[in-house]
Scaffold this motif. Structure first.
Motif, PDB file in Angstrom:
ATOM      1  N   ALA A 118      40.800  67.422  86.822  1.00  0.00           N
ATOM      2  CA  ALA A 118      41.678  66.217  87.095  1.00  0.00           C
ATOM      3  C   ALA A 118      42.350  65.881  85.878  1.00  0.00           C
ATOM      4  N   LEU A 119      42.778  67.157  84.945  1.00  0.00           N
ATOM      5  CA  LEU A 119      43.248  66.818  83.606  1.00  0.00           C
ATOM      6  C   LEU A 119      44.573  66.863  83.915  1.00  0.00           C
ATOM      7  N   TRP A 120      45.686  66.093  83.193  1.00  0.00           N
ATOM      8  CA  TRP A 120      47.018  66.067  83.337  1.00  0.00           C
ATOM      9  C   TRP A 120      47.646  67.157  82.827  1.00  0.00           C
ATOM     10  N   PRO A 121      48.228  68.055  83.684  1.00  0.00           N
ATOM     11  CA  PRO A 121      48.875  69.308  82.802  1.00  0.00           C
ATOM     12  C   PRO A 121      49.906  69.333  81.981  1.00  0.00           C
ATOM     13  N   HIS A 122      50.728  68.068  82.343  1.00  0.00           N
ATOM     14  CA  HIS A 122      51.688  67.765  81.427  1.00  0.00           C
ATOM     15  C   HIS A 122      51.444  67.082  79.925  1.00  0.00           C
ATOM     16  N   ARG A 123      50.220  67.114  79.844  1.00  0.00           N
ATOM     17  CA  ARG A 123      49.739  66.232  78.624  1.00  0.00           C
ATOM     18  C   ARG A 123      48.911  67.129  77.672  1.00  0.00           C
ATOM     19  N   TYR A 163      47.312  72.648  75.689  1.00  0.00           N
ATOM     20  CA  TYR A 163      47.486  72.114  77.360  1.00  0.00           C
ATOM     21  C   TYR A 163      46.306  72.424  78.074  1.00  0.00           C
ATOM     22  N   ASP A 165      46.268  74.010  80.735  1.00  0.00           N
ATOM     23  CA  ASP A 165      46.175  75.507  81.484  1.00  0.00           C
ATOM     24  C   ASP A 165      45.808  76.580  80.675  1.00  0.00           C
TER      25      ASP A 165
END
Lengths: 339, 304
Positions: A118-123, A163, A165
């Protein structure tokens, strides 16, 4: 034992519109999970769970999927509201806490790690790790400093501006851990943190986490569906089935003394060599002469078996003052090994 | 009375009711509708004045730069070709009017539609009420509400924006709702677990993650707005639509074609540019927008 850092008392969670009615009926009539579903259309998530976790220990909650373990752990930081029961965390009562205090508790006292990262991909990693501080209004330079430190502790220095990903699964979960540790919380909630990883990486991360937690003196609630993992990590283990905690104990107690068939089924395949200790399987001396071979009361089964390699006569168990307290025959040792 | 042909008589005079109701509203509440016009008027006038009064080539250059920034050099070239073609066909002035109407409409659709979509995603009941309304807005033939709009808001470009607004609003609401609902639940849960309030979760996690879907909605809204250009010219909205309408009226095939082609070229440019705004930086290898395009080029030049 030191003070309880997390304590849940008589915790119930019933999902559904008629949960209050269902709750009353369950208390007065003692309905089963299926009866609750059929009569009220409600799902019984957690049934009368009570446990306490002492400061500094790792407490594992183990159960199969659907057993309510993830639901239970989310009560500790009240991501899920209990239907009834009390929750105390770090000396404060959580279940009646006001919204603002609750948010502060989540940001400062409790860190959480999720199964699918649940890491935020846009951060960036820095922004992910610094999130808890960001929502508390901490200024950017300070956030970045703690993010750097937390990432360094997870051996991820230099990745701060990348990031999620761009990282492998194992590295992503280390970021998840760094994020949980960034605000230096007293308590860690880990919801199957290593389940989605391949076995080798899982092992590495378990070791890394054990190593960290001995240094940092954090209280950890660790969810897993894997009993091996629970035994490796946990100081205490709670086994859940159908929303209910069926047994709480040390790994040794669980393995040597399963409370029912359900638990017994789980522990069947577990190796006892490093779990069973001499004092659990020794027989009283009853006036018998003690033999020259002796082991301490806390000797592991493996060490006891080593003593039977050349000579199969019984082994004496001695207490720290070297006084004999019991005997172990080869038969007892082998029985314990078989389980 | 002839029982066999009872439907010869109008039993439920819906038409009369609506007419008298409308009359009543016009007489008593026209000032409200005139007030609603004010913000639309302000934005439209500003945009239109800017686009039509500035030198044509300057506007062309700005459009090309925006396209280049949004979608790379290729899109810059496409925009240059389309806009130059419009200009050379002699439809520049009209296309600027149409562009300002479409942009005004998009501004208001986004300002109102995105919050509506967010609320709809959070409250199922609100969404249940909103959904049939949106269906109605999209399916009811726009000719039907042209008349009341004219009576309440009078004719002209601002009324055109309002008609277009009604028709073009639904997609951005729908796709915002969808985008927010599709954000992975554990992303939201993680935000809450680290102490974020609902507002912080919305702005820092949900909206950024839903942005590609929301921008697809904005893109759809733009396309719908463009498709209203000809219809709205019936309430004397100027621009490319009026060229087409006048062409039809006078059987002037040449004029209608110029207007039609103008709409197509303008649509291509606006569609591509707005789509490019929607791609997240993740899809572009995490390059920030200011690291690419003309701004990126200038930045590297300045650094040297």
């Amino acid at each position: 034992m030191s003070e309880a850092q997390i304590e849940c008392r008589d915790l119930w969670k019933i999902y559904g519109k008629r949960s209050d009615e269902a709750m009353k009926a369950v208390l007065t009539e003692g309905l089963s999970k299926d009866e609750v579903r059929d009569r009220f259309g409600c799902v019984l998530g957690v049934r009368n769970a009570s446990f306490s976790v002492s400061k500094g220990e790792i407490f594992c909650i183990m159960g199969l999927s659907g057993s309510g373990k993830s639901t239970l752990v989310r009560h500790v930081n009240r991501l899920i509201e209990p239907t009834s029961g009390e929750i105390h965390v770090a000396g404060r009562r959580v279940d009646t806490m006001a919204e603002d205090a609750l948010r502060q508790l989540r940001a400062e006292t409790i860190g959480m790690v999720f199964q699918h990262m649940a890491l935020w991909p846009h951060r960036t990693l820095g922004e992910n790790v610094g999130f808890g501080l960001e929502v508390r209004g901490v200024a950017l330079p300070e956030r970045r400093k703690s993010a750097e430190a937390a990432l360094a502790a997870m051996e991820l220095s230099g990745w701060i501006d990348h990031y999620p990903d761009q990282l492998s699964g194992g590295m992503q979960q280390r970021v998840g851990l760094a994020r949980a540790l960034a605000a230096d919380p007293e308590i860690l909630l880990m919801d199957e943190p290593f389940s989605a990883l391949d076995p080798l990486i899982r092992r590495q991360l378990q070791d890394q986490f054990l190593n960290l937690s001995t240094h940092m003196d954090k209280t950890t609630l660790f969810i897993t569906h894997d009993l091996d993992e629970a035994i490796r990590m946990g100081d205490h283990i709670a086994i859940m089935n159908d929303g209910e905690i069926v047994q709480i104990g040390t790994p040794e107690e669980i393995v040597t003394n399963p409370v029912d068939d359900y638990v017994a089924d789980f522990v069947k395949g577990i190796s006892r060599v490093s779990l069973v200790r001499a004092e659990t399987i020794m027989e009283p001396m009853n006036g018998r002469a003690h033999t020259p071979k002796h082991v301490r009361t806390d000797a592991e089964l493996g060490e006891i078996i080593d003593n039977f390699m050349d000579d199969q006569s019984p082994v004496t168990v001695v207490d720290p003052e070297k006084a004999p307290v019991g005997l172990i025959t080869i038969k007892a040792a082998l029985t314990a090994l078989r389980g | 009375m002839d029982l066999w042909n009872i439907f010869d008589t109008e039993w439920i005079p819906v038409g009369t009711w609506v007419e008298s109701a409308l009359q009543w509203v016009v007489v008593n509440f026209r000032f409200i509708f005139q007030a609603i016009k004010v913000p639309f008027d302000l934005v439209l006038t500003a945009l239109e004045d800017g686009l039509t009064q500035a030198p044509d080539l300057l506007v062309l250059a700005i459009i090309i730069l925006i396209a280049w920034q949004a979608g790379g050099r290729k899109l810059g070239l496409i925009a240059a070709a389309c806009m130059t073609a419009i200009g050379l066909m002699g439809a520049w002035e009209e296309s600027m009017t149409t562009l300002s109407i479409v942009l005004t409409c998009v501004v208001f659709c986004s300002l109102i539609g995105i919050p509506l979509g967010v609320i709809a995603a959070k409250r199922d009941r609100f969404w249940m009420v909103l959904q049939p309304l949106l269906d109605l807005m999209q399916t009811i033939p726009s000719f039907v509400y042209l008349v009341p709009i004219v009576m309440l808001f009078s004719i002209g470009n601002v009324s055109g924006v309002i008609v277009t607004f009604i028709y073009a609003l639904p997609p951005v609401v729908r796709l915002t709702n969808l985008g927010i609902r599709q954000v992975r639940p554990d992303m939201v849960e993680a935000a809450r677990a680290f102490g974020a309030s609902n507002r912080q979760t919305l702005y820092k996690v949900e909206l950024p993650l839903a942005m590609p879907t929301i921008m697809a909605g904005v893109n759809q809204t733009i396309m719908m707005a463009l498709s209203m250009v000809v219809v709205s010219s019936m309430i004397s909205v100027t621009g490319l639509g009026q060229m087409v309408l006048r062409g039809i009226g006078r059987l002037d095939m040449g004029l209608a074609t110029v207007g039609g082609l103008g709409i197509v070229f303008l649509a291509i440019v606006i569609d591509r540019v707005s789509q490019s705004f929607g791609t997240s930086s993740r899809a572009r290898n995490h390059q920030k927008w200011y690291e690419t395009g003309p701004v990126g080029a200038v930045r590297t030049l300045v650094r040297k």
